[in-house]
Design an enzyme around this catalytic site. Sequence first.
Site, PDB file in Angstrom:
ATOM      1  N   PRO A 123       0.809  -1.192  -0.014  1.00  0.00           N
ATOM      2  CA  PRO A 123       0.037  -0.007  -0.131  1.00  0.00           C
ATOM      3  C   PRO A 123       0.714   1.327  -0.161  1.00  0.00           C
ATOM      4  CG  PRO A 123       0.138  -1.092   2.183  1.00  0.00           C
ATOM      5  CD  PRO A 123       0.755  -1.801   1.232  1.00  0.00           C
ATOM      6  N   CYS A 124       1.552   1.611  -1.155  1.00  0.00           N
ATOM      7  CA  CYS A 124       2.224   2.828  -0.960  1.00  0.00           C
ATOM      8  C   CYS A 124       1.503   4.291  -1.123  1.00  0.00           C
ATOM      9  CB  CYS A 124       3.019   2.790  -2.455  1.00  0.00           C
ATOM     10  SG  CYS A 124       2.436   2.288  -4.036  1.00  0.00           S
ATOM     11  N   HIS A 125       0.028   3.948  -1.313  1.00  0.00           N
ATOM     12  CA  HIS A 125      -0.881   5.063  -1.362  1.00  0.00           C
ATOM     13  C   HIS A 125      -0.987   5.445   0.057  1.00  0.00           C
ATOM     14  CE1 HIS A 125      -3.395   1.578  -0.461  1.00  0.00           C
ATOM     15  NE2 HIS A 125      -4.188   2.505   0.087  1.00  0.00           N
TER      16      HIS A 125
END
Length: 162
Positions: A123-125
């Site tokens: 989850p780089c968001h």
Amino acid sequence: MLVAASARGVCAIFLGDDSESLIQTLHKRFPKAEIFPAGDNDAGFTRLLKDAALLVEHPETNFKHLLDIHGTTFQHRVWQALCEIAPGETTSYAEIARCIGAPRAARAVAGACAANLLAIAIPCHRVVHGDGSLSGYRWGVERKRALLEREAQRVGRGKLLL
């Protein structure tokens, strides 16, 4: 959403607005990739697609599929740290750098986020600037905002002010 798998596991989850651009992105990254639409005769891959889509709607869900992750040791450290950020939460690039023992590497952390091919599963968001503002996202800043807002609502934190 485009999901790609190798013999070792899921190697890409791409987000986009149309299937043609997603396929082009896949071919740029994996030039020898063969495209097979998921169908009724491939229950395993159909389950994989449903589980990937479920991560968008229910980010608290554990993605139970093996991942085929390619990257440097540094990138792996960053990606592992990203997986420890709870749905509905965000952290900064600098904080990730501190967490992995490289406090001066915030820009390198941003580069590792940009190199992530497994949207949602890694989850780089959930990484934002130190002041809380949104920054670049491989799949578009508006999509990042929507993912974060959806996560905040799912975990009962209301709407994020980003």
